[in-house]
Scaffold this motif. Structure first.
Motif, PDB file in Angstrom:
ATOM      1  N   ALA A 145      97.783 -24.992  45.648  1.00 19.92           N
ATOM      2  CA  ALA A 145      96.843 -24.345  46.576  1.00 19.92           C
ATOM      3  C   ALA A 145      96.980 -24.955  47.970  1.00 19.92           C
ATOM      4  CB  ALA A 145      95.413 -24.497  46.065  1.00 19.92           C
ATOM      5  N   GLU A 146      97.196 -26.266  48.027  1.00 16.82           N
ATOM      6  CA  GLU A 146      97.329 -26.960  49.311  1.00 16.82           C
ATOM      7  C   GLU A 146      98.562 -26.461  50.077  1.00 16.82           C
ATOM      8  OE1 GLU A 146      98.636 -31.050  49.009  1.00 16.82           O
ATOM      9  OE2 GLU A 146      97.399 -31.629  50.738  1.00 16.82           O
ATOM     10  N   ILE A 147      99.673 -26.272  49.350  1.00 12.09           N
ATOM     11  CA  ILE A 147     100.910 -25.808  49.996  1.00 12.09           C
ATOM     12  C   ILE A 147     100.746 -24.355  50.463  1.00 12.09           C
ATOM     13  CG2 ILE A 147     103.385 -25.367  49.668  1.00 12.09           C
ATOM     14  CD1 ILE A 147     103.311 -27.781  47.611  1.00 12.09           C
ATOM     15  N   VAL A 148     100.147 -23.535  49.623  1.00  8.30           N
ATOM     16  CA  VAL A 148      99.929 -22.126  49.990  1.00  8.30           C
ATOM     17  C   VAL A 148      99.046 -22.054  51.243  1.00  8.30           C
ATOM     18  CG1 VAL A 148      98.783 -19.984  49.236  1.00  8.30           C
ATOM     19  CG2 VAL A 148     100.300 -21.215  47.669  1.00  8.30           C
ATOM     20  N   ARG A 149      98.025 -22.896  51.268  1.00  9.09           N
ATOM     21  CA  ARG A 149      97.131 -22.912  52.426  1.00  9.09           C
ATOM     22  C   ARG A 149      97.891 -23.305  53.702  1.00  9.09           C
ATOM     23  NH1 ARG A 149      94.549 -27.223  54.649  1.00  9.09           N
ATOM     24  NH2 ARG A 149      92.684 -26.800  55.901  1.00  9.09           N
ATOM     25  N   ALA A 150      98.757 -24.299  53.568  1.00  7.90           N
ATOM     26  CA  ALA A 150      99.533 -24.749  54.734  1.00  7.90           C
ATOM     27  C   ALA A 150     100.400 -23.596  55.249  1.00  7.90           C
ATOM     28  CB  ALA A 150     100.404 -25.944  54.349  1.00  7.90           C
ATOM     29  N   VAL A 151     101.032 -22.881  54.329  1.00 11.11           N
ATOM     30  CA  VAL A 151     101.903 -21.765  54.724  1.00 11.11           C
ATOM     31  C   VAL A 151     101.062 -20.665  55.391  1.00 11.11           C
ATOM     32  CG1 VAL A 151     103.437 -19.949  53.846  1.00 11.11           C
ATOM     33  CG2 VAL A 151     103.643 -22.291  52.965  1.00 11.11           C
ATOM     34  N   ASN A 152      99.903 -20.387  54.812  1.00 11.10           N
ATOM     35  CA  ASN A 152      99.035 -19.365  55.419  1.00 11.10           C
ATOM     36  C   ASN A 152      98.569 -19.762  56.817  1.00 11.10           C
ATOM     37  OD1 ASN A 152      99.077 -17.227  53.558  1.00 11.10           O
ATOM     38  ND2 ASN A 152      97.667 -18.336  52.218  1.00 11.10           N
ATOM     39  N   CYS A 153      98.308 -21.066  57.020  1.00 12.46           N
ATOM     40  CA  CYS A 153      97.944 -21.557  58.364  1.00 12.46           C
ATOM     41  C   CYS A 153      99.080 -21.238  59.332  1.00 12.46           C
ATOM     42  CB  CYS A 153      97.756 -23.067  58.375  1.00 12.46           C
ATOM     43  SG  CYS A 153      96.229 -23.635  57.664  1.00 12.46           S
ATOM     44  N   LEU A 154     100.300 -21.514  58.899  1.00 14.08           N
ATOM     45  CA  LEU A 154     101.469 -21.310  59.762  1.00 14.08           C
ATOM     46  C   LEU A 154     101.661 -19.827  60.073  1.00 14.08           C
ATOM     47  CD1 LEU A 154     103.652 -23.963  57.956  1.00 14.08           C
ATOM     48  CD2 LEU A 154     103.084 -24.025  60.388  1.00 14.08           C
TER      49      LEU A 154
END
Ligand code: IPE
Ligand code: IPE
Ligand code: MG
Length: 237
Positions: A145-154
């Motif tokens: 979830a943390e990685i997906v969130r980071a990608v969505n931020c980008l």
């Protein structure tokens, strides 16, 4: 091994970040014929002590896995007892961080918690912002979830191509270096969705000790084991 020799190793081996998968509270309680909640209560006490001990050895970043995105699958009774313990910890932490010069950062999506708890978490993060020693508390944390969130931020920032640094700097752990050492208690040897990205070159230390039985000697042993490892990062040394 002692606190003194641990301090020396932390310095010599540049141990900047230790992370704990605090496992075995339920089994510890069961062994005593007690409900799982009893193990969590003892585990919470031990957590406070272990964090202090690690900071005292000179380790600047401590991360603890306290509640995963998957732990919501547990009984309502168990989840609610954990929420009560988190609330009590946060209440005491305002005082503790001042004593320890610590900064508390929560890893995970706070929206899953009640408004009251969320506000206290945000307040503690804000009030401890200037602390030197970083304590990352993973609550409702999942590495995927943390990685997906980071990608969505980008994506929201309009990026169409990303670098490793772009992702690292948008993870919840952005204020700490990658963990040097990950310790898991209770005999389990898996990550359970913890720090998948950050653990690329972490050393692992497993012990059969159940989390509520963790003590200073066990930390010394983990540090000693870390000191004996050769970190190659893919190179020939
Ligand atoms: C770790 O202990 C604490 C949390 C996951 C919240 P467990 O509750 O997983 O204990 P065991 O693994 O059942 O013994
Ligand atoms: C991992 O422990 C999560 C925490 C320590 C908070 P679990 O007990 O939930 O992990 P599994 O289910 O054994 O993989
Ligand atoms: Mg467990």
């Amino acid at each position: 091994m002692s606190m003194e020799s641990s301090r020396k190793l932390v310095e010599e081996k540049n141990l900047r970040h230790i992370a704990f998968i605090m496992d075995g509270n339920g089994r510890w309680a069961k062994k005593r014929g007690m409900p799982r909640e009893f193990g969590h209560k003892e585990g919470a006490k031990v957590f406070r002590h272990i964090v202090d001990y690690c900071f005292n050895t000179g380790i600047k970043n401590v991360t603890v896995y306290a509640f995963s995105t998957e732990n919501w699958k547990r009984s309502e009774r168990e989840v609610s007892s954990l929420m009560t313990l988190f609330t009590a910890y946060i209440k005491d932490a305002f005082e503790e961080i001042r004593k320890n010069d610590a900064r508390v950062i929560f890893l995970g999506d706070k929206n899953a918690f009640s408004g009251k708890l969320r506000k206290q978490m945000e307040k503690l993060e804000k009030e401890s912002e200037k602390g030197t020693y970083i304590l990352n508390v993973a609550l409702n944390y999942g590495a995927r979830a943390e990685i997906v969130r980071a990608v969505n931020c980008l994506l929201k920032e309009g990026k169409t191509e990303v670098s490793e640094e772009d992702i690292s700097s948008r993870l919840y752990t952005k204020n700490s270096p990658d963990p040097d050492l990950i310790v898991r208690t209770a005999g389990e040897q898996r990550l359970s969705n913890f720090l998948l990205w950050q653990a690329a070159y972490s050393e692992f230390y497993y012990t059969d000790t159940l989390w509520p039985d963790m003590n200073d000697e066990e930390i010394d042993r983990a540090i000693e084991a870390f000191g004996a490892r050769t970190r190659r990062y893919g190179a020939v040394v």
